[in-house]
Motif scaffolding. Structure first.
Motif, PDB file in Angstrom:
ATOM      1  N   GLU A 195      44.130  29.282  32.500  1.00 12.67           N
ATOM      2  CA  GLU A 195      44.884  29.878  34.297  1.00 12.67           C
ATOM      3  C   GLU A 195      43.260  29.438  34.787  1.00 12.67           C
ATOM      4  O   GLU A 195      44.057  29.080  36.473  1.00 12.67           O
ATOM      5  CB  GLU A 195      45.037  31.740  33.771  1.00 12.67           C
ATOM      6  CG  GLU A 195      46.312  31.374  33.182  1.00 12.67           C
ATOM      7  CD  GLU A 195      47.283  33.221  33.476  1.00 12.67           C
ATOM      8  OE1 GLU A 195      47.260  33.151  34.808  1.00 12.67           O
ATOM      9  OE2 GLU A 195      47.533  33.632  32.813  1.00 12.67           O
ATOM     10  N   VAL A 196      42.551  30.308  34.806  1.00 10.93           N
ATOM     11  CA  VAL A 196      41.528  30.161  35.641  1.00 10.93           C
ATOM     12  C   VAL A 196      41.355  28.354  36.401  1.00 10.93           C
ATOM     13  O   VAL A 196      40.634  28.090  37.253  1.00 10.93           O
ATOM     14  CB  VAL A 196      39.660  30.180  34.676  1.00 10.93           C
ATOM     15  CG1 VAL A 196      39.193  29.779  36.033  1.00 10.93           C
ATOM     16  CG2 VAL A 196      39.753  31.881  34.453  1.00 10.93           C
ATOM     17  N   ALA A 227      42.939  26.336  36.167  1.00 13.78           N
ATOM     18  CA  ALA A 227      44.844  25.249  36.834  1.00 13.78           C
ATOM     19  C   ALA A 227      44.679  26.249  38.738  1.00 13.78           C
ATOM     20  O   ALA A 227      45.268  25.642  39.534  1.00 13.78           O
ATOM     21  CB  ALA A 227      45.785  26.657  35.638  1.00 13.78           C
ATOM     22  N   ARG A 228      43.911  27.519  38.727  1.00 13.39           N
ATOM     23  CA  ARG A 228      43.851  27.763  39.571  1.00 13.39           C
ATOM     24  C   ARG A 228      42.780  27.164  40.446  1.00 13.39           C
ATOM     25  O   ARG A 228      42.516  28.055  41.507  1.00 13.39           O
ATOM     26  CB  ARG A 228      44.084  29.015  39.850  1.00 13.39           C
ATOM     27  CG  ARG A 228      45.521  29.726  39.309  1.00 13.39           C
ATOM     28  CD  ARG A 228      45.959  30.979  39.341  1.00 13.39           C
ATOM     29  NE  ARG A 228      46.647  31.626  38.680  1.00 13.39           N
ATOM     30  CZ  ARG A 228      47.844  31.580  37.644  1.00 13.39           C
ATOM     31  NH1 ARG A 228      47.706  30.526  36.711  1.00 13.39           N
ATOM     32  NH2 ARG A 228      48.711  31.759  38.196  1.00 13.39           N
ATOM     33  N   SER A 229      42.138  26.857  40.090  1.00 16.80           N
ATOM     34  CA  SER A 229      41.281  25.977  40.534  1.00 16.80           C
ATOM     35  C   SER A 229      41.119  24.493  42.035  1.00 16.80           C
ATOM     36  O   SER A 229      42.027  23.873  41.113  1.00 16.80           O
ATOM     37  CB  SER A 229      39.619  26.016  39.906  1.00 16.80           C
ATOM     38  OG  SER A 229      39.046  27.731  39.277  1.00 16.80           O
ATOM     39  N   MET A 255      37.648  28.325  43.405  1.00 19.07           N
ATOM     40  CA  MET A 255      39.188  29.505  43.526  1.00 19.07           C
ATOM     41  C   MET A 255      38.858  31.087  44.110  1.00 19.07           C
ATOM     42  O   MET A 255      37.595  31.229  44.512  1.00 19.07           O
ATOM     43  CB  MET A 255      39.467  29.351  42.097  1.00 19.07           C
ATOM     44  CG  MET A 255      38.373  30.705  41.133  1.00 19.07           C
ATOM     45  SD  MET A 255      39.672  31.097  39.546  1.00 19.07           S
ATOM     46  CE  MET A 255      40.744  31.935  40.156  1.00 19.07           C
ATOM     47  N   SER A 256      39.706  31.126  44.542  1.00 20.52           N
ATOM     48  CA  SER A 256      39.399  32.268  45.445  1.00 20.52           C
ATOM     49  C   SER A 256      39.750  33.510  44.016  1.00 20.52           C
ATOM     50  O   SER A 256      40.039  33.447  43.435  1.00 20.52           O
ATOM     51  CB  SER A 256      40.921  32.781  46.014  1.00 20.52           C
ATOM     52  OG  SER A 256      42.173  32.973  45.160  1.00 20.52           O
ATOM     53  N   SER A 274      43.157  35.757  43.397  1.00 16.19           N
ATOM     54  CA  SER A 274      43.377  34.612  41.850  1.00 16.19           C
ATOM     55  C   SER A 274      42.992  35.080  40.787  1.00 16.19           C
ATOM     56  O   SER A 274      43.020  35.375  40.152  1.00 16.19           O
ATOM     57  CB  SER A 274      43.327  33.577  42.831  1.00 16.19           C
ATOM     58  OG  SER A 274      43.815  33.212  43.113  1.00 16.19           O
ATOM     59  N   VAL A 315      44.080  36.741  37.585  1.00 14.07           N
ATOM     60  CA  VAL A 315      44.405  36.120  36.171  1.00 14.07           C
ATOM     61  C   VAL A 315      43.980  37.161  34.793  1.00 14.07           C
ATOM     62  O   VAL A 315      44.129  37.019  34.099  1.00 14.07           O
ATOM     63  CB  VAL A 315      43.197  35.043  36.018  1.00 14.07           C
ATOM     64  CG1 VAL A 315      42.981  34.220  34.717  1.00 14.07           C
ATOM     65  CG2 VAL A 315      44.577  33.571  37.009  1.00 14.07           C
ATOM     66  N   VAL A 320      40.875  27.637  48.213  1.00  7.38           N
ATOM     67  CA  VAL A 320      42.406  27.669  47.209  1.00  7.38           C
ATOM     68  C   VAL A 320      43.479  27.135  48.775  1.00  7.38           C
ATOM     69  O   VAL A 320      42.318  26.684  49.708  1.00  7.38           O
ATOM     70  CB  VAL A 320      42.809  29.458  47.895  1.00  7.38           C
ATOM     71  CG1 VAL A 320      43.415  30.232  49.523  1.00  7.38           C
ATOM     72  CG2 VAL A 320      44.249  29.627  46.912  1.00  7.38           C
ATOM     73  N   ARG A 358      45.094  16.102  35.179  1.00  2.00           N
ATOM     74  CA  ARG A 358      44.037  16.873  35.819  1.00  2.00           C
ATOM     75  C   ARG A 358      42.948  16.303  36.391  1.00  2.00           C
ATOM     76  O   ARG A 358      42.604  16.732  37.657  1.00  2.00           O
ATOM     77  CB  ARG A 358      43.557  17.607  35.086  1.00  2.00           C
ATOM     78  CG  ARG A 358      42.445  19.377  35.233  1.00  2.00           C
ATOM     79  CD  ARG A 358      42.400  20.027  34.672  1.00  2.00           C
ATOM     80  NE  ARG A 358      41.336  20.581  35.003  1.00  2.00           N
ATOM     81  CZ  ARG A 358      40.837  21.627  36.322  1.00  2.00           C
ATOM     82  NH1 ARG A 358      42.145  21.814  37.054  1.00  2.00           N
ATOM     83  NH2 ARG A 358      39.608  22.000  36.566  1.00  2.00           N
TER      84      ARG A 358
END
Length: 406
Positions: free
Chosen positions: A61-62, A64-66, A94-95, A98, A102, A192, A399
């Motif tokens: 998750e980290v 994917a949100r970076s 990342m924010s 976020s 997570v 973000v 990715r």
């Protein structure tokens, strides 16, 4: 019992639960779930390696949100116009909101009791626990309660403020602006979609001469927008991430003679801080959490576990904090170097920690050539693919392609 639901506190709870699901862990946080200070955090592949080994679920998750930033730019806007120099390398960001989201979801999924809006005013009101983890930040109330930690706090000279901007940077950008009051600069990176983090810093003399010590939050941001109009390409600055507006601060450098006393242990910023120009605070906090959880699993007695954690992590942090102090001091005297051309200035910035290889200067000069930067980025892309495959990331090819297209 853990006080503080920042990265250190939440990730310790996750790591401890993964090693022994029978642990009953409560995390107390004074702020509501949606509240956080600041904008983005930065990290590198070495942290992703740690996260994937420790907990692949939250690591995915980290990841994917970076977002990816490639290269570093040093822009100098002075009397001679604009000059730009370049560093190589890449990183992720990342924010902060976020990241905390997570970690909070993962902790709750594992059975951790995360309680928000819980102010700890009096430590005697805390429920009894076998272990009290102080993850309540650089101004830790728990740490202040115990003189035995041997805390030392040094305050930096330069005021700084942590802002956001809708100018989307693809690189990590250092932008220095000469004003009639002196030099002022920012450190910016994407955090973000559509938003970048922008940390503004200057000397106390420049801060006062510009009137930033007297202006309110909104007026101060308007002045900074005008000052950095070229660097921001006319984009806006934001001083509210969630909740109250950001304030000017002086960096607090925290060290402790020991990180535990009795059944109380410090993690993250409560144990140590590193200046934001080093960009390692979140990474170090998460590693604290992993090492502490590992020590507790490997030792039957809590005291033995805390002693092992304290010895191991404090030894590792000593050179990192020394480098952070050096970096902070360099930026406090940055005007001594700004009479140079941008390439020479950037080289001085890159060697501010010392210990560089003999060929560092030649590599720095080569990096100013566009073809060399292109080749370095291509090599970095291959390296990212290899590291992602090694740690077992899913959809590695797509990715890396997506990151490369940013």
């Amino acid at each position: 019992m853990c006080v503080g639901a920042g990265p250190a506190g939440l990730y310790f709870a996750i790591s401890a639960k993964l090693r022994d699901a029978g642990h009953e862990i409560t995390v107390l946080e004074r702020d509501p779930p949606a509240a956080t200070y600041g904008w983005g955090v930065v990290y590198w592949d070495d942290l992703l390696d740690v996260l994937y080994r420790n907990d692949p679920e939250s690591a995915r998750e980290v990841s994917a949100r970076s977002v990816l930033w490639q290269d570093q730019e040093v822009r100098v806007h002075g009397a001679c116009g604009e000059q730009t120099a370049y560093f190589g390398g890449y990183g992720y960001s990342m924010s902060r909101a976020s990241l905390l989201g997570v970690l909070a979801r993962r902790a709750s999924q594992l059975g951790v009791d995360v309680q928000y809006g819980h102010h700890v005013e009096d430590l005697s009101t805390l429920p009894e626990a076998d272990l009290l983890v102080a993850a309540d930040g650089a101004n830790s109330r728990i740490r202040r309660h115990h003189e035995e930690f041997g805390t030392r706090i040094d305050v930096g000279l330069n005021p700084y403020i942590w802002l956001g901007t809708d100018q989307v940077f693809d690189s990590f950008v250092f932008s220095f602006e000469q004003t009639s009051a002196g030099w002022i600069w920012f450190h910016a990176y994407p955090s973000v979609a559509g938003i970048s983090t922008c940390i503004v810093e200057c000397s106390p003399q420049t801060w006062q001469a510009l009137g930033l010590d007297l202006l309110g939050p909104d007026e101060g941001v308007q002045l900074l927008e005008g000052t950095f109009q070229r660097a921001l390409d006319g984009h806006r600055l934001f001083n509210r991430s969630r909740g109250a507006p950001a304030n000017w601060q002086h960096f607090t450098h925290v060290t402790n003679e020991t990180w535990y006393h009795g059944a109380t242990v410090l993690v993250g910023d409560a144990a140590h801080t590193t200046h934001f120009t080093l960009g390692s605070g979140t990474r170090l906090a998460l590693i604290d959490a992993v090492v502490l959880a590992h020590s507790l699993r490997e030792n039957l007695e809590v005291e033995d576990a805390l002693r092992e954690y304290d010895c191991h992590r404090r030894a590792e942090l000593h050179p990192v904090q020394a480098a952070a102090r050096t970096s902070m001091a360099w930026f406090e005297h940055v005007d001594q170097y700004l009479d140079r051309d941008a390439v020479s200035f950037a080289h001085a910035m890159s060697v501010r920690h010392g210990g560089q290889s003999p060929w560092h200067h030649q590599l720095h000069l080569a990096t100013q050539i566009a073809a060399v930067r292109t080749a370095r980025r291509a090599f970095a892309t291959g390296r990212r693919w290899y590291l992602a495959r090694r740690r077992g990331e899913r959809n590695t090819t797509s990715r890396v392609r997506r990151l490369l297209e940013r």
